[in-house]
Design a protein around this motif. Sequence first.
Motif, PDB file in Angstrom:
ATOM      1  N   ARG A 245      67.073  60.138  67.844  1.00  0.00           N
ATOM      2  CA  ARG A 245      68.518  60.288  67.610  1.00  0.00           C
ATOM      3  C   ARG A 245      68.899  61.750  67.500  1.00  0.00           C
ATOM      4  NH1 ARG A 245      73.385  58.801  67.106  1.00  0.00           N
ATOM      5  NH2 ARG A 245      74.647  59.100  65.239  1.00  0.00           N
ATOM      6  N   GLY A 246      68.084  62.535  66.796  1.00  0.00           N
ATOM      7  CA  GLY A 246      68.363  63.963  66.664  1.00  0.00           C
ATOM      8  C   GLY A 246      68.452  64.651  68.015  1.00  0.00           C
ATOM      9  N   CYS A 247      67.552  64.312  68.925  1.00  0.00           N
ATOM     10  CA  CYS A 247      67.600  64.890  70.284  1.00  0.00           C
ATOM     11  C   CYS A 247      68.828  64.405  71.039  1.00  0.00           C
ATOM     12  CB  CYS A 247      66.339  64.521  71.058  1.00  0.00           C
ATOM     13  SG  CYS A 247      64.866  65.371  70.468  1.00  0.00           S
ATOM     14  N   GLU A 248      69.127  63.121  70.917  1.00  0.00           N
ATOM     15  CA  GLU A 248      70.286  62.557  71.622  1.00  0.00           C
ATOM     16  C   GLU A 248      71.592  63.230  71.227  1.00  0.00           C
ATOM     17  OE1 GLU A 248      69.737  57.887  72.734  1.00  0.00           O
ATOM     18  OE2 GLU A 248      70.277  58.369  70.670  1.00  0.00           O
ATOM     19  N   VAL A 249      71.818  63.366  69.932  1.00  0.00           N
ATOM     20  CA  VAL A 249      73.133  63.835  69.479  1.00  0.00           C
ATOM     21  C   VAL A 249      73.290  65.346  69.489  1.00  0.00           C
ATOM     22  CG1 VAL A 249      73.544  61.756  68.119  1.00  0.00           C
ATOM     23  CG2 VAL A 249      72.621  63.788  67.004  1.00  0.00           C
ATOM     24  N   THR A 250      72.177  66.087  69.471  1.00  0.00           N
ATOM     25  CA  THR A 250      72.294  67.543  69.520  1.00  0.00           C
ATOM     26  C   THR A 250      72.140  68.082  70.933  1.00  0.00           C
ATOM     27  OG1 THR A 250      69.932  67.930  69.143  1.00  0.00           O
ATOM     28  CG2 THR A 250      71.369  67.814  67.175  1.00  0.00           C
ATOM     29  N   GLY A 251      71.561  67.281  71.817  1.00  0.00           N
ATOM     30  CA  GLY A 251      71.313  67.745  73.171  1.00  0.00           C
ATOM     31  C   GLY A 251      70.137  68.712  73.246  1.00  0.00           C
ATOM     32  N   ARG A 252      69.303  68.723  72.210  1.00  0.00           N
ATOM     33  CA  ARG A 252      68.151  69.630  72.159  1.00  0.00           C
ATOM     34  C   ARG A 252      66.848  68.844  72.132  1.00  0.00           C
ATOM     35  NH1 ARG A 252      69.755  72.705  66.845  1.00  0.00           N
ATOM     36  NH2 ARG A 252      71.965  72.908  67.259  1.00  0.00           N
ATOM     37  N   VAL A 253      65.761  69.476  72.578  1.00  0.00           N
ATOM     38  CA  VAL A 253      64.443  68.860  72.461  1.00  0.00           C
ATOM     39  C   VAL A 253      63.653  69.476  71.309  1.00  0.00           C
ATOM     40  CG1 VAL A 253      64.277  68.123  74.862  1.00  0.00           C
ATOM     41  CG2 VAL A 253      63.408  70.371  74.197  1.00  0.00           C
ATOM     42  N   SER A 254      64.119  70.598  70.792  1.00  0.00           N
ATOM     43  CA  SER A 254      63.472  71.231  69.639  1.00  0.00           C
ATOM     44  C   SER A 254      64.401  71.128  68.438  1.00  0.00           C
ATOM     45  CB  SER A 254      63.158  72.698  69.932  1.00  0.00           C
ATOM     46  OG  SER A 254      62.169  72.790  70.929  1.00  0.00           O
ATOM     47  N   LEU A 255      63.875  70.548  67.365  1.00  0.00           N
ATOM     48  CA  LEU A 255      64.662  70.314  66.154  1.00  0.00           C
ATOM     49  C   LEU A 255      64.069  71.125  65.010  1.00  0.00           C
ATOM     50  CD1 LEU A 255      64.918  66.421  66.501  1.00  0.00           C
ATOM     51  CD2 LEU A 255      66.555  68.138  67.295  1.00  0.00           C
TER      52      LEU A 255
ATOM     53  N   ILE B 236      70.480  69.229  60.909  1.00  0.00           N
ATOM     54  CA  ILE B 236      70.062  70.151  61.964  1.00  0.00           C
ATOM     55  C   ILE B 236      71.237  71.069  62.246  1.00  0.00           C
ATOM     56  CG2 ILE B 236      69.315  70.373  64.365  1.00  0.00           C
ATOM     57  CD1 ILE B 236      68.024  67.621  64.085  1.00  0.00           C
ATOM     58  N   GLY B 237      71.023  72.350  62.026  1.00  0.00           N
ATOM     59  CA  GLY B 237      72.092  73.326  62.183  1.00  0.00           C
ATOM     60  C   GLY B 237      72.571  73.451  63.615  1.00  0.00           C
ATOM     61  N   GLY B 238      73.763  73.946  63.753  1.00  0.00           N
ATOM     62  CA  GLY B 238      74.355  74.134  65.071  1.00  0.00           C
ATOM     63  C   GLY B 238      75.845  74.383  64.917  1.00  0.00           C
ATOM     64  N   ARG B 239      76.570  74.033  65.968  1.00  0.00           N
ATOM     65  CA  ARG B 239      78.007  74.285  65.975  1.00  0.00           C
ATOM     66  C   ARG B 239      78.802  73.001  65.722  1.00  0.00           C
ATOM     67  NH1 ARG B 239      78.754  75.908  71.655  1.00  0.00           N
ATOM     68  NH2 ARG B 239      77.020  74.482  71.831  1.00  0.00           N
ATOM     69  N   ALA B 240      79.987  73.173  65.148  1.00  0.00           N
ATOM     70  CA  ALA B 240      80.912  72.058  64.928  1.00  0.00           C
ATOM     71  C   ALA B 240      82.329  72.618  64.875  1.00  0.00           C
ATOM     72  CB  ALA B 240      80.607  71.324  63.632  1.00  0.00           C
ATOM     73  N   TRP B 241      83.261  71.830  65.333  1.00  0.00           N
ATOM     74  CA  TRP B 241      84.672  72.144  65.168  1.00  0.00           C
ATOM     75  C   TRP B 241      85.095  71.590  63.821  1.00  0.00           C
ATOM     76  CZ3 TRP B 241      86.849  75.214  68.697  1.00  0.00           C
ATOM     77  CH2 TRP B 241      86.294  75.252  69.979  1.00  0.00           C
ATOM     78  N   SER B 242      86.157  72.130  63.257  1.00  0.00           N
ATOM     79  CA  SER B 242      86.678  71.573  62.010  1.00  0.00           C
ATOM     80  C   SER B 242      88.197  71.635  62.016  1.00  0.00           C
ATOM     81  CB  SER B 242      86.135  72.339  60.795  1.00  0.00           C
ATOM     82  OG  SER B 242      86.628  73.662  60.772  1.00  0.00           O
ATOM     83  N   MET B 243      88.781  70.757  61.205  1.00  0.00           N
ATOM     84  CA  MET B 243      90.230  70.798  60.998  1.00  0.00           C
ATOM     85  C   MET B 243      90.514  70.215  59.621  1.00  0.00           C
ATOM     86  SD  MET B 243      92.044  67.720  63.273  1.00  0.00           S
ATOM     87  CE  MET B 243      93.246  68.828  63.832  1.00  0.00           C
TER      88      MET B 243
END
Length: 187
Positions: free
Chosen positions: A122-132, A63-70
């Motif tokens: 789980r997808g809703c829990e970890v993304t904070g979204r209700v639409s996936l 599921i696309g979205g934002r992430a930090w990277s290093m």
Amino acid sequence: MTAGQSLGVAGERPHLTYFPVDCLLSMVSTEGVEALSVGREGTSFPDLALKAANLPLDVVVSIGGRAWSMKTSRLQAMAAADDAIHRRLAEAHHAAFCETALVSIGRAKGSRMGDLARWLHRGCEVTGRVSLAISHAHLASLLGTRRQTITTNLAEMEGMNLIATRRTLITVRDLAGLARISDKPAY
């Protein structure tokens, strides 16, 4: 991060480690079956930051979205120099192990619909979204089943008023209802 984006290949050592903000990463077999999903509670490669040799599975964005990277090498150096960072990465690694165990147990004991409900919850829990935003075909691949099975199960869930579907968008209407029918064993 975009859905379907590859972040790492099994057997290789990724240059970057990702920290999801509102996306979902999946660790998958070469056939595309998900063994573990990681959201904002963890990192894409906690074991690598703790000096593991390479990735055990492919890593893709489900599921696309934002992430930090290093840089993975920088994170390893930070973990070696700071006990608090090392401890947090060890906790993320433990959480990933527990999630993998729960997925395995749930799939062994449960139904396809229960496995799908667990994944959506789980997808809703970890993304904070209700639409996936995810296709039936991609869900089928992740859950190791056929697209038709996913379509049938989603239609049944929609009939139970748990979700609403529209092409590649699944909107969860009743998160607690999904939890009730999910195949997530309790410890």
